[in-house]
Motif scaffolding. Sequence first.
Motif, PDB file in Angstrom:
ATOM      1  N   UNK A 152     -63.732  -9.007 -13.540  1.00 20.51           N
ATOM      2  CA  UNK A 152     -64.418  -8.510 -12.338  1.00 20.51           C
ATOM      3  C   UNK A 152     -65.905  -8.805 -12.352  1.00 20.51           C
ATOM      4  N   UNK A 153     -66.506  -8.741 -11.186  1.00 19.49           N
ATOM      5  CA  UNK A 153     -67.937  -9.045 -11.078  1.00 19.49           C
ATOM      6  C   UNK A 153     -68.783  -8.142 -11.963  1.00 19.49           C
ATOM      7  N   UNK A 154     -68.364  -6.874 -12.141  1.00 22.01           N
ATOM      8  CA  UNK A 154     -69.198  -5.936 -12.894  1.00 22.01           C
ATOM      9  C   UNK A 154     -69.171  -6.190 -14.398  1.00 22.01           C
ATOM     10  N   UNK A 155     -68.339  -7.128 -14.839  1.00 23.22           N
ATOM     11  CA  UNK A 155     -68.373  -7.527 -16.254  1.00 23.22           C
ATOM     12  C   UNK A 155     -69.422  -8.593 -16.512  1.00 23.22           C
ATOM     13  N   UNK A 215     -59.996  -1.568   0.452  1.00 20.28           N
ATOM     14  CA  UNK A 215     -60.282  -0.135   0.350  1.00 20.28           C
ATOM     15  C   UNK A 215     -61.768   0.203   0.438  1.00 20.28           C
ATOM     16  N   UNK A 216     -62.651  -0.794   0.380  1.00 16.76           N
ATOM     17  CA  UNK A 216     -64.084  -0.527   0.343  1.00 16.76           C
ATOM     18  C   UNK A 216     -64.655  -0.491   1.767  1.00 16.76           C
ATOM     19  N   UNK A 217     -64.834   0.712   2.296  1.00 21.67           N
ATOM     20  CA  UNK A 217     -65.295   0.835   3.679  1.00 21.67           C
ATOM     21  C   UNK A 217     -66.695   0.253   3.871  1.00 21.67           C
ATOM     22  N   UNK A 218     -67.607   0.523   2.941  1.00 14.63           N
ATOM     23  CA  UNK A 218     -68.988   0.044   3.096  1.00 14.63           C
ATOM     24  C   UNK A 218     -69.034  -1.479   3.201  1.00 14.63           C
ATOM     25  N   UNK A 219     -68.213  -2.144   2.412  1.00  8.90           N
ATOM     26  CA  UNK A 219     -68.143  -3.606   2.430  1.00  8.90           C
ATOM     27  C   UNK A 219     -67.649  -4.112   3.777  1.00  8.90           C
ATOM     28  N   UNK A 220     -66.578  -3.510   4.287  1.00  9.76           N
ATOM     29  CA  UNK A 220     -66.034  -3.909   5.586  1.00  9.76           C
ATOM     30  C   UNK A 220     -67.072  -3.738   6.695  1.00  9.76           C
ATOM     31  N   UNK A 266     -67.089  -9.026  -1.374  1.00  7.60           N
ATOM     32  CA  UNK A 266     -68.242  -9.671  -0.779  1.00  7.60           C
ATOM     33  C   UNK A 266     -69.536  -8.992  -1.195  1.00  7.60           C
ATOM     34  N   UNK A 267     -69.465  -7.692  -1.414  1.00  2.00           N
ATOM     35  CA  UNK A 267     -70.638  -6.938  -1.841  1.00  2.00           C
ATOM     36  C   UNK A 267     -70.197  -5.627  -2.472  1.00  2.00           C
ATOM     37  N   UNK A 268     -71.023  -5.127  -3.352  1.00  2.00           N
ATOM     38  CA  UNK A 268     -70.899  -3.758  -3.851  1.00  2.00           C
ATOM     39  C   UNK A 268     -72.312  -3.307  -4.198  1.00  2.00           C
ATOM     40  N   UNK A 269     -72.879  -2.475  -3.311  1.00  2.00           N
ATOM     41  CA  UNK A 269     -74.294  -2.106  -3.407  1.00  2.00           C
ATOM     42  C   UNK A 269     -75.112  -3.404  -3.448  1.00  2.00           C
ATOM     43  N   UNK A 270     -75.931  -3.590  -4.486  1.00 10.59           N
ATOM     44  CA  UNK A 270     -76.735  -4.817  -4.553  1.00 10.59           C
ATOM     45  C   UNK A 270     -76.325  -5.707  -5.721  1.00 10.59           C
ATOM     46  N   UNK A 271     -75.067  -5.581  -6.149  1.00  9.41           N
ATOM     47  CA  UNK A 271     -74.582  -6.359  -7.294  1.00  9.41           C
ATOM     48  C   UNK A 271     -74.482  -7.843  -6.958  1.00  9.41           C
ATOM     49  N   UNK A 272     -74.612  -8.674  -7.995  1.00 16.03           N
ATOM     50  CA  UNK A 272     -74.386 -10.110  -7.860  1.00 16.03           C
ATOM     51  C   UNK A 272     -72.888 -10.379  -7.907  1.00 16.03           C
ATOM     52  N   UNK A 293     -70.378  -3.403   6.501  1.00 18.33           N
ATOM     53  CA  UNK A 293     -71.590  -4.202   6.335  1.00 18.33           C
ATOM     54  C   UNK A 293     -71.388  -5.628   6.835  1.00 18.33           C
ATOM     55  N   UNK A 294     -70.200  -6.172   6.627  1.00 17.16           N
ATOM     56  CA  UNK A 294     -69.920  -7.549   7.035  1.00 17.16           C
ATOM     57  C   UNK A 294     -69.329  -7.647   8.446  1.00 17.16           C
ATOM     58  N   UNK A 295     -69.215  -6.514   9.118  1.00 17.51           N
ATOM     59  CA  UNK A 295     -68.798  -6.543  10.507  1.00 17.51           C
ATOM     60  C   UNK A 295     -67.307  -6.631  10.747  1.00 17.51           C
ATOM     61  N   UNK A 296     -66.500  -6.309   9.744  1.00 22.13           N
ATOM     62  CA  UNK A 296     -65.048  -6.391   9.923  1.00 22.13           C
ATOM     63  C   UNK A 296     -64.464  -5.116  10.527  1.00 22.13           C
TER      64      UNK A 296
END
Length: 317
Positions: free
Chosen positions: A12-15, A112-117, A48-54, A119-122
């Motif tokens: 995962x990205x957080x690793x 399942x990530x509402x903030x991501x959806x 696509x995003x999680x807070x400001x993570x790369x 933020x990207x306009x989905x």
Amino acid sequence: MLGKIKFGVFLPFYAFQSKPAEYYAQLRNVVQECERLGYDSVWLDDHLMYKDATILECWTALSALASVTSRIRLGSMVTCTAHHNPALLAKAAATLDQISNGRLEFGVGAGVQEAEHQAYGFGFSKPKERIMQLEESLEVIRRLWSYPKANYQGKYYTLKEAVCEPKPKQKPRPPIIVGGRGEKYTLKVAAKYADRFDWGFLPSIEDYRHKLTVLQRYCEVIGRDFRQIEKSCWPAGQILIASDNAELEEKIVKYKPPNTSLEDFKQYTLVGTVDECLKGFQAYVDLGVTYFMLYFADLPSVDGLRLFKEKGACILG
């Protein structure tokens, strides 16, 4: 556990919390080591995003990894169909399967990530509607992978004489893995479309048995042979292994979050020597599990990957 058991490694990205230029280099090196060690597959999360993570875009990254590997299978864990037009996703997946010489593992879910959806306009509809979109997406994708010209008219998506060439390299298609554990809607979709399910980590084997019962019941309703669906399992949220107890204590100090008790840490982390951890797998093997998903807590270090291979060589084959 011999022979038929497969092990996938979740990356995962957080690793990989590093500078963007270093992120892919780290990821590539870990994937190549997984291939060298003999793991069956590697999996990227599709966010696509999680807070400001790369975060690297999943399908672009998988395509790049296909060019620097030759054997290991490449999976999405899981692609959110709400973020992708299914016809375009079918085309992208077929292309990746071709350029990887048939190594795609096609994991999809409803998201399942509402903030991501948002933020990207989905937008972020209710679970029932998102899963209905997932079901239509899978129908669109399978038709494009199967027919010379695909037609479909649904509530959300339409195909009119759509051509997807080349088709995927794998026949009849890449394996479809449906992610999600919801019993009211998601498992119905899994019963209809999944070649393998993925429920993520469940806190007990009793929960796992219950899900199996529900999925089997849905298969019976639609007349599908439950045995056609491969059983997968996350033996823990993450795995922290060591050669001996002294080394294990050092790793716990290093990787356990400071504000988390050891008891709470062990609720989602399988902690122990390789032999101790493998004992926890057996109960799932007895239920017919043939696919284990592993997330090593010490990533991007490859120490855990190597130790699991060295000590579990007779299992990994």
